[in-house]
Design a protein around this motif. Structure first.
Motif, PDB file in Angstrom:
ATOM      1  N   CYS B  81       0.832  -1.190   0.000  1.00 21.95           N
ATOM      2  CA  CYS B  81       0.000   0.000   0.000  1.00 21.95           C
ATOM      3  C   CYS B  81       0.872   1.247   0.000  1.00 21.95           C
ATOM      4  O   CYS B  81       1.734   1.419   0.853  1.00 21.95           O
ATOM      5  N   ALA B  83      -0.614   4.374  -0.140  1.00 19.48           N
ATOM      6  CA  ALA B  83      -1.455   5.534   0.143  1.00 19.48           C
ATOM      7  C   ALA B  83      -1.081   6.186   1.480  1.00 19.48           C
ATOM      8  O   ALA B  83      -0.250   5.678   2.236  1.00 19.48           O
ATOM      9  N   CYS B  86      -0.638   4.693   5.120  1.00 19.11           N
ATOM     10  CA  CYS B  86       0.513   3.786   5.189  1.00 19.11           C
ATOM     11  C   CYS B  86       1.819   4.563   5.088  1.00 19.11           C
ATOM     12  O   CYS B  86       2.805   4.235   5.756  1.00 19.11           O
TER      13      CYS B  86
HETATM   14  S1  FES Z   1      -4.411   0.508   3.922  1.00 19.75           S
HETATM   15 FE1  FES Z   1      -2.785   1.772   3.315  1.00 19.75          FE
HETATM   16  S2  FES Z   1      -3.724   3.698   3.290  1.00 19.75           S
HETATM   17 FE2  FES Z   1      -5.394   2.416   3.711  1.00 19.75          FE
END
Ligand code: FES
Ligand SMILES: Cc1cc2nc3c(=O)[nH]c(=O)nc-3n(C[C@H](O)[C@H](O)[C@H](O)COP(=O)(O)O)c2cc1C
Ligand code: SF4
Lengths: 508, 158
Positions: B81, B83, B86
């Motif tokens: 991930c 985003a 994270c």
């Molecule tokens: S799980 Fe990585 S930002 Fe939502």
């Protein structure tokens, strides 16, 4: 004695399966419930006793034998003992409507759902006309929870007023914003509530087919929704002649394919039709010409779930929660660098500081909080001076921020806000649908310009250029992807400029 | 790139099975990818014929969505991930570690064909980040050491 170990994504990601196996090895078959949303405690083992449901967490498989021993003697002596789960302040202080059932039992058990007042809203709705249902939704003051906060009742009225042989209910379960998991928790901890809300929506506007557009990043929700739908059909809560009423509603889950833009409702409809997820120009509104050109209600998971509560408890009860024009409860999702992350359902109006400090207890790293991003990747980064803003759509709009879907991502003081601004542009590069130039090309330029600013290449002029670029994106984009990517970028420039210029950490 | 007769047959069967579903293309592509592992070039023509679309339209859809692959992938897919939630918990370091440990970049497959590495933007596990998805399992709080364990569990020649 019944034991509970959740089967939601986060509990599983934290090792719930191994803990369940350890219980099985000791001859105990745990109920696989949904999570309560206190994710920092996952996997949270609950044991039903005369003193209430006692919690232990976070547990790993190797803790199970000692917990079983403690239960024989003095449970409270165990180091993971949490006492009565429902008395944990994080949970006890919430105003749970949508999540009232979350974590109580097996999410796909129909009996459990009905014991906990499930399908009461549907039964009420079956005795009302479409217009009466729509009126209740209007009276509740419910606004869409997907981000744009549009009044749900008004959207429904538009669809109801359309004369058409076919109408659709589409649930937006694309939940693409980082820091959000409220839709996921509904689908994994209480999926029948969503099914019920969608069925009521179908009755209200005269739609017989519904689709849940679910992001492919949610395999657990996918599995549970499909089981729940199958069982609801078997029990005749879905399908033809629902509960002998003569009414019909069919429901199907459709998987997305890893495109953030497909959360935008018109892109989502294109995708459901089997096309590229290109955003459509509005008008026509989806309510008038939506899926396959037919009148369509598109609502977020939480909006549709709230419908079950409204039809069960009445519009007035619902609208008694909240402040100003933001009625009902908000599903706050506390995430990122936070000690106690999770789902916090509260009436609108709590301040951001209360959420991160009282509920969240500060950062996971133990370092000071530096910035908070609310409302997903298109939301502004808020510096400390803005944390006393109440969580209400209008109050956030007033500081050029947004509540969006209610996600809160906390960053500690090691965060590099220039890197975050760069990421905002980069994300737009990756996820733009490509329809408009300011978004498609502007974001590519944005990444380059931020790189030059940070590298101190003609910094002053490039800063001016970056602002111009943001103006162009805000003014010239068809949807909020291009139109709001500048928000995080500009807030980083406004409050954390030193990260771009390498002049230490003095924030504004 | 050649596919086996069996694969071609199952693609044709899937097209027959899905072609009358409203908005069939995405469910069909998922089904084909589930069966074959990717959407081969030769499938595009079969799909176009079955769904009464042009090849360009089918290709346009396949290329629009990050999930659909046009080339064979590894036996396992590992997604990291990228985003914000994270990132706030160190996913940038994690992705650097992952690339170095596997010796590949995103969208690449290890030489032994065991692991394909992909970025993902949020797995909904943002309260216990950084998050990684290994096939259909999501894993919380993954640091470098935990990543190495996850990879070791997948076997392969490393
Ligand atoms: S799980 Fe990585 S930002 Fe939502
Ligand atoms: C770029 C972009 C992404 C969006 N992503 C989502 C999403 O993931 N989930 C969602 O419910 N709404 C999302 N929306 C909002 C939808 O377009 C739409 O407003 C919403 O589905 C309407 O439902 P509601 O009124 O119940 O909120 C997004 C909008 C934009 C512009
Ligand atoms: S702003 Fe971006 S995502 Fe939105 S329609 Fe334009 S190109 Fe597509």
């Amino acid at each position: 004695m019944r034991f509970f170990i959740p089967q939601d994504t986060t509990a599983l990601a934290c090792g719930a399966e191994a803990a369940a196996h350890a219980l099985q090895a000791a001859g105990i078959e745990p109920v696989r419930n949904g999570s309560r949303g206190m994710f920092w405690l996952e996997p949270l083992l609950e044991v039903e006793t005369e003193q209430g449901r006692l919690g232990f967490g976070p547990v790993s498989s190797k803790d199970i034998p000692s917990i079983l021993d403690a239960l024989e003697a003095d449970a409270s002596a165990h180091s993971l003992y949490l006492g009565d789960v429902e008395k944990i302040a994080y949970l006890a202080s919430q105003q749970r409507l949508t999540y009232a059932r979350a974590g109580l039992g097996d999410p796909v058990c129909l009996d459990n759902y009905q014991t906990l007042k499930g399908f009461k809203g549907l039964k009420n709705a079956l005795s009302l006309t479409g217009q009466q249902i729509v009126d209740q939704v209007k009276d509740s003051g419910l606004r869409g929870r997907g981000g744009a906060a549009f009044p749900a009742g008004i959207k429904w009225q538009t669809v109801l007023n359309c004369d058409s042989d076919q109408k659709y209910i589409v649930c937006n379960a694309d939940e693409g914003d980082s820091g959000t998991f409220a839709d996921r928790l509904v689908m994994e901890a209480d999926p029948y509530q969503l099914i019920e809300g969608m069925t009521i929506a179908g009755l209200a506007v005269g739609a017989t087919q519904g689709y849940i557009y679910l992001r492919s990043e949610y395999p657990v929700a996918h599995k549970l929704l499909n089981i729940a739908i199958e069982r609801a059909v078997e029990a005749n809560f879905l399908g033809e002649n629902i509960q002998g009423s003569g009414q019909t509603f069919h429901l199907e889950v459709r998987l997305g394919a890893g495109a953030y833009i497909c959360g935008e409702e018109t892109s989502l409809l294109e995708s459901l039709e089997g096309k590229r997820g290109m955003v459509r120009a509005k008008p026509p509104l989806p309510a008038i010409e939506g899926l396959f050109g037919k009148p369509t209600v598109v609502n977020n998971v939480l909006t549709l779930a709230a419908i079950s509560t409204i039809l069960e408890q009445g519009a007035e009860t619902y609208q008694n929660f909240g402040m100003g024009r933001s009625r009902g409860t908000l599903a706050i999702q506390l995430a990122g660098n936070i000690k106690r992350g999770g789902l916090i359902e509260l009436a609108f109006g709590v301040t951001l500081r209360e959420v991160v400090e009282d509920y969240g207890q500060g950062t996971y790293s133990g370092r000071p909080i530096r910035a908070i991003q609310v409302g997903g990747p298109l939301g502004a980064f808020l510096p400390e001076s803005q944390w006393d803003t109440p969580m209400d759509y209008e109050a956030f709009a007033a500081i050029k921020a947004m509540i969006g879907h209610g996600g809160i991502v906390v960053f500690d003081d090691t965060a590099d806000m220039a890197a975050q601004a760069r990421f905002a542009m980069e994300f737009c590069v990756v996820e733009s649908c490509g329809k408009c130039t300011p978004c498609r090309i502007g974001s590519v330029r944005g990444v380059e310009v931020i790189d030059r600013i940070v590298a101190n290449e003609d910094r002053d002029n490039n800063l001016i250029l970056l602002h111009d670029l943001c103006d162009t994106m805000e003014l010239g984009s068809l949807c909020a992807m291009g139109g709001m990517t500048p928000f995080p970028v500009r807030s980083a420039l406004a409050h954390f400029i030193n990260d771009f210029t390498g002049e230490g950490k003095g924030d504004n | 790139m050649g596919i086996s007769q069996n694969e071609q047959q199952s693609i044709s069967d899937l097209v027959d099975q899905y072609k009358d579903l409203p908005g069939a293309l995405l469910p069909l592509l998922h089904a084909i990818q589930g069966e074959v592992g990717y959407v081969p070039d030769s499938a595009v023509a079969t799909i176009a014929l079955g769904l009464n679309l042009s090849r360009a339209e089918v290709h346009g859809v396949v290329s629009f969505y990050h999930d659909f692959k046009t080339h064979p992938v590894g036996r396992n897919t590992v997604q990291i991930c990228r985003a914000e939630a994270c990132q706030a918990m160190g996913s940038r370091e994690l992705e650097a570690h992952a690339k170095a440990a596997l010796g590949i970049d995103y969208h690449e497959t290890t030489a032994d064909g065991n692991i394909t590495l992909e970025p993902v933007y949020c797995l909904g596990n943002c309260a216990c980040s950084p998050s990684v998805r290994v096939n259909d399992d999501i894993v919380a709080r993954v640091d470098s050491a935990r990543f190495n364990e996850l990879v070791a569990n997948l076997g392969g020649s490393q």
